[in-house]
Design a protein around this motif. Structure first.
Motif, short mmCIF file in Angstrom:
data_model
loop_
_atom_site.label_atom_id
_atom_site.label_comp_id
_atom_site.label_asym_id
_atom_site.label_seq_id
_atom_site.Cartn_x
_atom_site.Cartn_y
_atom_site.Cartn_z
N THR A 370 -40.95 36.80 11.98
CA THR A 370 -40.41 35.52 12.45
C THR A 370 -40.89 35.22 13.86
N LEU A 371 -41.00 36.26 14.66
CA LEU A 371 -41.49 36.05 16.03
C LEU A 371 -42.88 35.45 16.00
N GLY A 383 -46.43 39.73 16.66
CA GLY A 383 -44.99 39.90 16.58
C GLY A 383 -44.62 41.37 16.42
N GLY A 384 -45.34 42.06 15.56
CA GLY A 384 -45.07 43.48 15.32
C GLY A 384 -45.23 44.29 16.60
N LEU A 385 -46.35 44.04 17.28
CA LEU A 385 -46.59 44.74 18.54
C LEU A 385 -45.45 44.48 19.52
N ILE A 412 -33.14 36.45 16.07
CA ILE A 412 -32.15 35.38 15.96
C ILE A 412 -32.52 34.24 16.91
N VAL A 413 -32.87 34.61 18.13
CA VAL A 413 -33.21 33.57 19.11
C VAL A 413 -34.40 32.75 18.63
N ILE A 414 -35.43 33.43 18.14
CA ILE A 414 -36.61 32.70 17.68
C ILE A 414 -36.25 31.76 16.54
N LEU A 415 -35.46 32.27 15.60
CA LEU A 415 -35.08 31.43 14.46
C LEU A 415 -34.33 30.19 14.93
N LEU A 416 -33.52 30.38 15.95
CA LEU A 416 -32.72 29.26 16.42
C LEU A 416 -33.55 28.28 17.24
N VAL A 417 -34.42 28.83 18.07
CA VAL A 417 -35.17 27.96 18.98
C VAL A 417 -36.35 27.31 18.28
N ILE A 422 -43.29 30.35 15.21
CA ILE A 422 -44.07 29.89 16.35
C ILE A 422 -45.25 29.04 15.92
N LEU A 423 -45.85 29.39 14.77
CA LEU A 423 -47.02 28.62 14.35
C LEU A 423 -46.72 27.70 13.17
N GLY A 424 -45.47 27.67 12.72
CA GLY A 424 -45.15 26.87 11.54
C GLY A 424 -45.12 25.38 11.85
#
Ligand SMILES: Nc1ncnc2c1ncn2[C@@H]1O[C@H](COP(=O)(O)OP(=O)(O)OP(=O)(O)O)[C@@H](O)[C@H]1O
Ligand SMILES: [Mg+2]
Lengths: 430, 289, 351
Positions: A370-371, A383-385, A412-417, A422-424
């Motif tokens: 998700t990140l 994201g994994g790194l 959670i923060v990424i999903l919310l913000v 990020i690239l979607g």
């Protein structure tokens, strides 16, 4: 033979080369008993005759002992895992647990190595003992080991992201591929005897088996269901069922005890400047890094990679421009699962092989993906790194049991913000 | 085919983009929406006259749906302001719609349908209809468990729903799941459902697409009836015959901008419109009008 | 011949007895209750809540912490109320930020939030409040047989001490009392959902499941309805956590691992989502099937019918999880409407 292909095979040879060095790093395992130990002391003074109890995660006592004249205690434990150590006392007059500390300490024994536990006590007239100052060297070591974990999480994440990209499925069973790879390699090492010099073969076979499993899942389950027009949400629930099936089959046939690859059990550190890591870790970093480079190259420079990206971008368009979508999806499953298996064997190499590996890494993988943005392989790598690095390095400041919180909080923060990753991109509304 | 006094007010309106109307129900100012580098919508000024049928036309990708999405709150513009003008007992008041959320805009009396129908497939046709009604007491959690508080209203709504189903020739499907309807029937259902809320202005996104020619005829009649009952209609359509047949006013969009507006005869003569459609069949059709 | 042999070895009475016992147990009641809550979330509203267990944990821990800390005089009713309030807080903190997310992202967020809650409860830093890995009540209290459950199961128990029933369906007064409480709550919650879903409120909720944009276009405040659904379902699930805590006599983070969430999903899908009876039938059937097959396997392993090489008796606990996995996957594929759900309402295509 094109330049790219040569480059790719160059990397391939490099990976194999690195794998071949592995046996040289195998060290004879000392058959030390696994213990938790420590010295009960306040300042310079040791405290004898205090009782220490160790119990396991189910709160069942695994042993207790009274400290000796030197304040030392040591309690054998049955295996790796979580234990709680309780200082039951009695403590001498005036000695107590320092404010903010506890007489109960939970530790995670993650390596086959005796674990030291210290209680923080103060006497009546004593100032609290200064904790050992965190030095930049310790931080650096944490960071390098964060890099290692990050690379491994990245390896395990790519498949999940790519599969989401080409099919829209959030595959909860993906993390079980990690456990699968590790368990197969362990089986090959211990039962079939691919140990020592033959160990790289075990890794390669485990990776191939992982790819085969991915092929089987797409061929046997997800491909047909997709063609039956089952929705991705339903398929996600199916994948959850599958994850439990796989996880507990692994439990039955591998057993509940965490195990390690025999040839790599206990290793002393090798120094490289200020960094001190077990020798195998350098190679794990090397192999993971090279593999990630290869995957990047594959995606950017080969025809298969281009079609993977194209299908991910717009399946209908890809189809109409002559790409065989189903074949591409098949290769994504194979590649993703093989990488997860490789990640699993490497994780098994640095830590342990256990049936819960998948469950433990699942949320890290989700966080990573998700990140980086669901659906992009490079996002998953980055994201994994980031997730692996952040959660591992955080243990420098935070309790070990909180390291997952970092990953989950990021997710959670990424999903919310940026819920679309990020690239979607935003979906159309008509 | 202009009808009644409302439409006659149009005679004095200049047929240029952004021209002011005598009795506008909706005014749009400086609305812009870009996707990456593409300016999908970029309208300086637009007014929609009350009580008539206004058509939005334009080539594919002109930004018609996007404009609908923006003014109904389903998408956020980069900038822009639009207002709703209501009238009752000769008193008029203005409501700002920009920045409101979709349900708020709908509750003001501006209700839309979608280009890709959104019939609620796993609900029955009648439930679809009942849902459309506005200001239902039983929809608030406070009253939900006390049927005595909402049953009377529910009966009235049911009556209205059944009447509308009758008018839209859907009565025989009353208790079927909406999933079993044909594409054309779904368009009808969606329009009927929108009417349940008794909107002041209804926005229809390609209501005729996919509906068979016989039904199209009756749909057109429905739309005209709506106007005659005092509802303002704004609709997007590609079917030139239908547009020329029933609309009182036409707004032409191309590449996100209003390039022309006017009565059907004004528009069909406008060279800019012919240009925008150049090479397409519609250009040929326009010349025929 | 072989088959006869097998039957001779199998204790049929025990097989059915145990299975039946579990299917009406407190365990089954709590799963049914949690599934009623999930049914409102997923079955009716279309919210992919993969964090059901967070609500159960909130209820159980909220109640247990309040009681063991002795806040406001440590009344058990206030403790229960605080468990419920905690669940509402969780619902708000999940809902306010994340209800606008796409379905599969919501799934990831909820599972992550549930884990955050569990790991936090387990943390050393909250040892004094939550008992960390040991849970509540503290080890000393537990050794002395003191629990927050006592008020309910002993002091307020109207049933005289003794054993009731017969055969495998014999229960002591404590178990019987908690069973009655559990199944009463299940009935109450089901009745509540039934009432809500036949009202216009329920109609909006279903419309949101079908297509939230359509509901919006018709003037419904989708966000607010989703939040209401999340809170109501969450409170119902929190009671599942509370009843379970009374049954076990303690709370521990182990009870709230993600797998519990998926047990409840299986219960709901098995019974039939978007139906009133689904959660109840689902939970009873689920536990019957699980215990029946576990017991059958156990007897077959013990009697040597299944060789050790294939399965050993200490593996049988895992079989439960495998069965759950198989049920979840196969039901989803071949019978998404479950046992009593409507076929037409079953296919999930939330976006
Ligand atoms: N969510 C989106 N992301 C990117 N581009 C978009 C999006 N929505 C619309 N567009 C672009 O904006 C432009 C206008 O699209 P829109 O759907 O409004 O056209 P339209 O006039 O309704 O066309 P049609 O008659 O085919 O329905 C198109 O070029 C479209 O590709
Ligand atoms: Mg359009």
């Amino acid at each position: 033979m094109g330049k790219r292909l040569r480059l790719l095979s160059g990397f391939l040879i490099l990976v194999f080369g690195l794998l071949m060095v592995l046996p040289a790093l195998a060290s004879a395992d000392t058959d030390d008993e696994l213990t938790i130990r420590g010295t009960v002391r306040v300042g310079r003074e040791v405290i004898p005759d205090a009782k220490v109890i160790v119990s396991n995660a189910q709160n069942i006592e695994v042993g207790s002992v009274v400290t000796g004249e030197d304040g030392k205690w040591e309690i054998p434990i049955p295996g790796l895992g979580e234990y709680t150590v309780v200082l039951a006392g009695p403590l001498p007059e005036g000695v107590s647990v320092r404010d903010g500390a506890s007489d109960q300490i939970t530790v995670f024994v993650e390596e086959y190595r005796s674990k030291a536990v210290g209680f923080q006590l103060i006497g009546e007239d004593q100032k609290p003992i200064l904790e050992i100052r965190p030095t930049w060297e310790r931080l650096l070591n944490r960071m390098v080991s964060g890099l290692k974990v990050g690379l491994l999480v990245a390896l395990a994440s790519i498949g999940l992201s790519l599969i989401f990209g080409v099919t829209g499925l959030v595959n909860f069973a993906h993390s079980e591929m990690v456990a699968f790879g590790a368990v197969i390699a362990l089986l090959l090492e211990s039962t079939v005897g691919l140990n020592g010099a033959l160990f790289p073969l075990a890794v390669i076979l485990a990776v191939l088996a992982g790819g085969g499993l991915g092929f089987g899942l797409e061929r046997g389950i997800f491909g047909p269901l997709r063609r039956r027009k089952m929705t991705n949400i339903s398929l996600m629930v199916v994948s959850i069922g599958l994850a439990f099936l796989m996880r507990y089959l692994i439990l039955i046939y591998h057993g509940a005890e965490p195990e390690t690859f025999e040839s790599f059990r206990i290793q002393s550190g090798v120094s490289l400047g200020p960094i001190e890591l077990p020798a195998k870790d350098y190679f794990i970093i090397g192999i993971a890094f090279t593999t990630l480079l290869m995957v990047g190259l594959l995606l950017q420079r080969t025809k298969l990679g281009t079609s993977m990206r194209a299908v991910s971008d717009n399946p209908a368009l890809a189809e109409s421009s002559g790409i065989d979508v189903n074949r591409t999806i098949m290769w994504v499953w194979i590649l993703g699962s093989a990488l997860a298996s490789l990640g699993g064997t490497m994780i098994g190499l640095t830590q342990v092989v256990e049936w819960q590996m998948g469950e433990k890494i699942l949320l890290l993988i989700f966080a990573a993906v998700t990140l980086g943005g669901l659906g992009t392989a490079f996002g998953a790598m980055v994201g994994g790194l980031a997730i692996g690095f952040a959660s591992e390095t955080s243990t420098f400041w935070l309790d070990n049991d909180l390291k997952f919180l970092i990953a989950l909080a990021v997710m959670i923060v990424i999903l919310l913000v940026r819920p679309r990753g990020i690239l979607g991109v935003r979906e159309r509304l008509g | 085919m202009t009808s009644d006094n409302q439409a006659s007010e149009l005679e004095n309106v200049e047929a240029v983009p952004g021209s002011p109307k005598q009795d506008p129900i909706l005014k749009i100012d400086n609305i812009v929406r870009s996707f990456g580098g593409l300016r999908a919508v970029d309208v300086d000024h637009l007014e929609v006259q009350r009580g008539i049928i206004t058509a939005f036309i334009g080539p594919n990708g002109a930004g018609k749906t996007t404009l609908f999405n923006l003014i109904t709150g389903f998408d956020k513009p980069d900038s822009g302001k639009w207002t709703f003008h209501q009238l009752s007992n000769k008193e008029s008041w203005t409501t700002n719609l920009s920045g409101l959320r979709p349900h708020q805009i709908a509750n003001k009396g501006m209700v839309r349908t979608f280009q890709l129908t959104k019939s609620l497939a796993k609900m029955t046709v009648i439930d679809n209809m009942l849902l459309g009604a506005a200001e239902q007491k039983g929809e608030s959690l406070r009253n939900a468990l006390l049927p005595s508080r909402w049953q009377k209203q529910e009966k009235q709504i049911l009556k209205r729903a059944e009447d509308l189903l009758e008018r839209f020739k859907l009565s025989h499907m009353r208790d079927e799941y909406a999933a079993t309807l044909s594409g054309g029937q779904r368009k009808l259902l969606e329009m009927a459902r929108a009417l349940m809320s008794e909107p002041k202005l209804i926005l229809l996104d390609e209501p005729m697409a996919g509906v068979n020619p016989v039904l199209v005829e009756s749909l057109l009649v429905h739309i005209e009836n709506l106007r005659d009952e005092g509802v303002s209609v704004l609709f997007i359509e590609h079917d030139m015959d239908a547009i020329m047949g029933i609309s009182d006013w036409i707004v032409v969009l191309a590449e996100g901008q209003v390039i022309a507006e006017g009565t059907p005869s004004d528009v069909s003569k406008n060279p800019a419109v012919i240009d925008a459609y150049l090479g397409s069949e519609i250009a040929e059709e326009l010349k025929d009008v | 011949m072989m088959l006869m042999n097998l039957f001779a070895e199998i204790d049929v009475s025990k097989l059915f007895g145990l299975a039946l016992r579990t299917s009406i147990s407190v365990q089954a009641a709590t799963f049914a209750l949690a599934a009623v809550g999930l049914n409102l979330h997923y079955g009716y509203t279309g919210l992919l809540n993969f964090g059901v267990v967070a609500f159960m944990a909130a209820g159980a821990y909220g109640m247990a912490i309040f009681f063991t800390q002795g806040w406001l005089g440590g009344s058990i009713l206030l403790a229960i109320a605080s468990g419920v309030v905690f669940a509402v807080v969780i619902a708000l903190s999940i809902g306010l930020p994340s209800l606008r997310l796409r379905a599969d992202y919501l799934a990831l967020t909820t599972i992550a939030i549930a884990e955050v809650l569990r790991i936090s409860f387990r943390s050393q830093r909250l040892l004094d409040l939550t008992g960390g890995p040991f849970g509540l009540p503290s080890i000393e209290d537990r050794n002395a047989n003191v629990s927050f459950a006592d008020v309910i199961t002993v002091d307020w128990n109207p049933i005289k001490e003794g054993n009731y029933g017969a055969w495998f369906l014999e229960f002591d007064e404590k178990t019987l009392w908690v069973m009655i409480i559990g199944w009463s709550l299940v009935s109450l919650a089901s009745l509540l959902i039934w009432g809500l879903m036949r009202s216009p409120w329920g109609r909006v909720i279903k419309a949101i499941r079908e297509d939230e944009d359509a509901a919006r276009a018709l003037g419904k405040n989708v966000f607010s309805y989703k939040l209401q659904s999340l809170i109501i379902g969450g409170v119902i699930a929190s009671f599942a956590g509370i009843v379970r805590a009374f049954d076990m006599g303690f709370v521990e983070t182990q009870q709230f691992r993600p797998q519990t969430t998926f047990f409840i999903w299986t219960v709901l899908i098995l019974g039939g989502a978007a139906s009133i009876w689904g959660p109840i039938i689902g939970s009873m059937t689920f536990w019957f099937v699980i215990i029946f097959s576990e017991e059958l396997l156990r007897q077959m392993v013990d009697s040597g019918w299944i060789p050790d090489a294939i399965l050993q008796s200490n593996d049988i606990a895992s079989v439960r999880m495998i069965l759950m996995g198989i049920m979840l996957a196969t039901l989803m594929i071949w019978r998404p409407q479950g046992l009593v759900g409507k076929k037409e309402e079953a296919q999930i295509d939330i976006r």
